[in-house]
Each structure stands twice: as structure tokens, then as C-alpha cells.
Design an enzyme around this catalytic site. Structure first.
Site: not given
Length: 570
Positions: A106, A553, A39, A506-507
Site C-alpha cells: 500500500v 507501484n 488479465e 517485491w520490487h
């Protein structure tokens, strides 16, 4: 500086985000399998040590540059050309263990069954909704609903926060929807019907955000002797020889190293994964030649088919009694799914949120939002390296609204939002509505700070005191400021405004898409394996054939669960 070479392991996972953490956890359940997880960002190991990441208000983490990549910019609207000087804007992408799940909004929704059935119809075997549902259930621990559509024993907590986070503005919007006959659905992840619902979120019993790093890389998992986690470690290249991926070149600080593995899984996201492949000589040969990179494997689809959810919104100024009170908390309590009715578009192809605050600070608390997007978009862009600096940030061109169906539906949604926000029943909670987004000046206060709290506190007092005169201030506070009622009355002006000011959610997705044999633009097969190369896989939102009607997500975690299961069987 010389490069050291380590001993060979079974798997190297490139990227510890929403997919990489899942794969690392699942693959090492077999004690005979050795995994190294890499990462580029820091290791946020415990929620107790990172309250901004654990906060139920996601705007704090998202706005902290500590957790995102520097200098990443993207072109959002479709310019009608391939000019390299197109207008770009900052485009935040996570750089922390847990990836997007650590800083996103979220939301934890799956999308429509149609999304995954469409993948199957495109020839990607094994990805119908019926075949994906067991993995959605496997990942989740639903804290509210126990039925055949939900799981109760998975590592990822999912819940609905209930009326405790509703505000008078929320109540008024719910009452307005009821008055207009819009049904209240019991479960966003239940039957795919039009209506309003509580947003499903990934929060635990303590109302904390739970990233995949915290859900899957628990202290017990981290103690496994067959798992090594290396953070603040950047992968520059995949080592490919004789048609097989052999390892990766990494750098941490000033030290360089070559790590070897039987299999490499790239999980760096829809923007970074194709860039890593291209820097490694895997991608469209003409573009690689332009960048001075030797083509090791010609794959024309790498970086193509880039998709997002085009968005726009309205900003209501909330009356003092209608605002969110108390400590910062989740601010998107209600979602609204509706069908455009445009020929060829599936049911539930549009989404809107009733948002109770625009930012963490006092001025943000005065502003709500009706934020809406095309949930089933068709426009496609591309990602390329910069020929002048191929190791630097890629060139990202979403070409949003290049498919006219997306422009028409987003403009229709704008008109729908204006119709809702101007209803007289909202006069008790709203004192004005505006079109626009956060200005460059406003972005200076996006990161939480004491100074920002003081400055915005004074500004908020002023906005309340000056009453109607605040409309003189808003053009300086909001970018793309306009009168939504005027725009909604002139369709040509509205479409021009939407085409110029369109945003994203933001996808990013679909840049290494799966596809059947014979599909020359497919980068990966139905197992995530890179076509024409042995030992190399991709597992993240980039392999989606088309973007789902969802925050990406949860579908990305599902993909990782499914690919981990497939790899474990071979």
C-alpha cells in the site's frame, strides 16, 4: 484444437495490473479508440465483494494464493556462479485485475528526483523529474496536502493515516529519533531530505486500499463500448510477422484464440513481460535457441538488468502494552530515509520502516520490525526461460549484493538498526530483539483462517507466559535466526550473514529497460516501443532504466500515465 481469429482492434493490453488498468482507462477516453484488456487473474470488480483486497492491512491479500502466481520462485543472494541448482525461494507476484496495486504493501511514494534525472542523463529523453512530475500529479488525489507538488483531481487517492495507527512502540521510536536529532518531515513525497515521515499510502476516505482496477476501471469506465475486459485469459505468444506485432495468442479455459490489433502493449510486470517477449521469439538469440524458440528479433537486453531493493531486518518482541490493538489496520506508519555516505551514492539512498506487526495473527501482533533496504541499489541480475520448459515459470536470479556497495550499505543499515533497537529508552516497549524472518512453519499460517487464528492465539499466550524462555522457541519460529548484537559486533560475520540471508521488497524492475539509440542492451525506446519492431510496446516497471528509490507501484502508474499520453498524441 483450432484457434479462432477475431476482428482487429486498435490496442491489446497484455496484463491488467498497475500499468494496464491505467492505459485501458486513458486510451478509451477517446471513443474512437478500441481497446481489449487481457488479465490472467480474476476480476475483483468491487471492493465490497473483496474485503481482503480492500483491507487497510495488506498482509491479508498478499498472503492469499488466490491472487498470486503458482510456482514462481527466485534466487535472491548472489551465489558467485550461474549454477542452475542455486537455492530459490517463493517470490509472490500478483495475478488479479489491479496487479501489484491489489496486493502490495500500500506504499505510495515517488522516489527521489535524482532517480528520474538519472534516466534523462542515461539518454532516455523526456524522463527527467521535471518531465515526470505532471504525471505524478495527474494520477493522484492527495487527501492531505495541496501544493505545487501534488494533484487533487486524479483517480488514485493518496493519504497519510496519522496518529490513529500509531502504537506505544511507534511513539517510542519517534521519541528516540527526536532525541537523536532525526527530523520529522511533513511529506514523504515532498522535498527529498533525510528524516522520518508518515508513510504515504493509496487508501481512500473510507481507509480502504484502492487498486488501479478500482481507481481507473470505475463502473463508468467499464460501461464504455470501446473497452473490453477479459480476465482469466492468459497470453502465450505475441504474433509477429514481417517486423510487426500483429496480435496475441490467448487461452481461456480450454479455448484458444488469436486476437489482432494495430498495437500491442505488454504490461505484465518486470518478470512476466520479458518472459512473454522471449516466448514470442523476441530476445537474446543464443538463449532462445537453447529453448528451441525461433528468433524473430534478436534483442540481447530482454531479461537482463533485473533489479530489486535488497533488504534485511530486525524483529523486536513487543511488550503487551506496546502492541497494535483493535481490528487489523495499516502496520507501517513511519518511514526513515537516510544517506549512507558511500562515495558515489546519492542522498537518501537508504530506507527503514518501523513496523507495528509482523502478520495478521496473534503471534504476528507480538512482533514488530525494523525493516530496512538499499533504496538505491546497483546489483543487477537476469531472467531467463527454462530451456526444459520454456512455457513454465522463468528462471529468476536477482544476484542481490553482487555489487559490493549494496552489501556494505545493507550491513551498515543493520548496525544502525541494532543501535536504535537496543537504546535503553525502548525498554518499556521491547523485551528482546532478534535477527531473522518468517520460518517455513510460520508461513503455514500466512493465509488468514479460523484454524490459524486458534493455533496462533494459543501460541501467543504461551510466548507471553514463558517470558525469557521464549528465546528457546524463536529459532524454530524465525528462519535465519541469530543474535543481532553479536552480529553487529563482528563485521565479517555480519556481512556473511547478510550475504546469505538477504531478502527483497517485491520490487522487480528494469528487465526491458528504455535506452537511447545505439544502446544495444536497451529493449525499448523512450516511448516504451520495442526497438526494431513496429506495433509493440512495453509499459510497466520493466522499462525503468534503473530502479527508483521508491516502492515501485506509484512510479509504474506514472509511467503508464505518461505512455498513454504519448500514444494518444500519435
Amino acid at each position: 484444437m483450432s484457434t479462432a481469429t477475431t476482428i482487429e482492434t486498435d490496442y491489446i493490453i497484455v496484463g491488467g495490473g498497475s500499468s494496464g488498468c491505467v492505459l485501458a482507462s486513458r486510451l478509451t477516453e477517446n471513443p474512437a479508440v478500441r481497446v481489449i484488456l487481457l488479465e490472467a487473474g480474476i476480476d475483483a470488480a468491487r471492493p465490497e465483494d473483496f474485503p481482503d483486497l480492500a483491507s487497510p492491512y495488506p498482509g491479508i491479500a498478499y498472503s492469499n494464493p488466490r491472487y498470486t502466481w503458482d510456482n514462481l520462485k527466485a534466487s535472491l543472494p548472489y551465489s558467485g556462479s550461474n549454477r542452475p541448482d542455486r537455492k530459490t525461494t517463493r517470490y509472490e507476484q500478483a495475478r488479479v485485475l489491479g496487479g501489484g496495486s491489489a496486493i502490495n504493501g500500500v506504499g505510495a511514494n515517488r522516489g527521489s528526483p535524482h532517480d528520474y534525472d538519472e534516466w534523462g542523463q542515461m539518454g532516455v529523453e523526456g524522463w527527467s523529474f521535471k518531465e515526470c512530475l505532471p504525471y505524478f500529479k495527474k494520477l493522484e488525489r492527495d487527501l492531505d496536502i495541496d501544493n505545487e507538488l501534488h494533484g487533487q483531481t486524479g483517480p488514485f487517492p493518496i493519504r497519510r493515516r496519522g496518529a490513529e495507527i500509531w502504537t506505544p512502540f511507534t511513539d517510542a521510536m519517534l521519541a528516540l529519533c527526536a532525541m537523536r536529532g532525526i527530523p520529522f518531515l511533513p511529506d514523504q513525497n515532498g522535498r527529498w531530505d533525510d528524516g522520518i515521515f508518515e508513510m504515504t499510502v493509496n487508501m481512500d476516505e473510507q481507509k480502504r486500499r484502492v487498486s488501479t482496477a478500482w481507481a481507473y476501471l470505475t463502473p463508468e469506465v467499464r460501461r464504455r463500448p470501446n473497452l473490453e475486459i477479459r480476465t482469466e485469459t492468459r497470453v502465450s505468444r505475441i504474433v509477429v510477422t514481417e517486423g510487426r506485432a500483429r496480435g496475441v495468442l490467448v487461452q481461456r479455459g480450454g479455448e484458444k484464440e488469436e486476437l489482432r490489433a494495430h498495437r500491442i502493449i505488454v504490461c505484465s510486470g518486470a518478470l512476466a513481460s520479458p518472459a512473454i517477449l522471449m516466448r514470442s521469439g523476441i530476445g537474446p538469440a543464443p538463449h532462445l535457441a537453447d529453448c528451441g524458440i525461433e528468433t524473430l528479433h534478436h534483442l540481447p537486453g530482454v531479461g537482463q538488468n533485473l533489479m530489486e531493493h535488497p533488504s534485511s531486518g530486525l524483529v523486536p518482541f513487543l511488550k503487551p502494552g506496546a502492541r497494535q490493538k483493535g481490528p487489523l489496520d495499516y502496520h507501517i506508519p513511519i518511514g526513515y530515509r537516510f544517506s549512507s555516505g558511500i562515495e558515489g551514492c546519492p542522498p537518501g539512498d537508504m530506507h527503514m520502516n518501523f513496523v507495528t506487526r509482523a502478520a495478521w495473527h496473534s503471534v504476528g501482533g507480538q512482533l514488530g520490525s525494523l525493516f530496512f533496504w538499499v533504496n538505491k541499489s546497483y546489483s543487477r541480475g537476469q531472467l531467463l526461460l527454462d530451456p526444459a520448459a520454456p512455457d513454465g515459470p522463468p528462471r529468476i536470479d536477482f544476484r542481490m549484493l553482487s555489487d559490493r556497495r549494496d552489501l556494505v550499505r545493507l550491513a551498515d543499515a543493520f548496525e544502525r538498526a541494532v543501535g536504535l533497537a537496543t537504546d535503553p529508552s525502548l525498554n518499556g516497549v521491547i523485551s528482546g530483539i532478534y535477527a531473522g524472518g518468517m520460518s517455513e512453519f510460520g508461513k503455514l499460517f500466512s493465509k488468514q483462517s479460523r484454524l490459524g487464528a486458534v493455533v496462533t492465539g494459543v501460541g501467543a499466550m504461551g510466548l507471553d507466559l514463558i517470558g525469557p524462555l521464549r528465546e528457546k522457541a524463536f529459532p524454530y519460529m524465525l528462519s535465519n535466526f541469530n543474535d543481532p548484537k553479536r552480529l553487529a559486533a563482528n563485521r565479517d560475520e555480519l556481512e556473511a550473514y547478510i550475504a546469505e540471508t538477504v531478502g527483497g521488497v517485491w520490487h522487480p524492475s528494469c528487465t526491458c529497460r528504455m535506452g537511447p539509440d545505439g544502446d544495444r542492451m536497451a529493449v525499448t525506446d523512450s516511448n516504451g516501443k520495442v526497438r526494431g519492431l513496429d506495433g509493440l510496446y512495453v509499459s510497466d516497471a520493466s522499462i525503468m532504466p534503473t530502479i527508483p528509490c521508491a516502492n515501485t507501484n506509484l512510479p509504474t502508474i506514472m509511467i503508464a500515465e505518461k505512455i498513454a499520453d504519448q500514444l494518444s498524441r500519435h
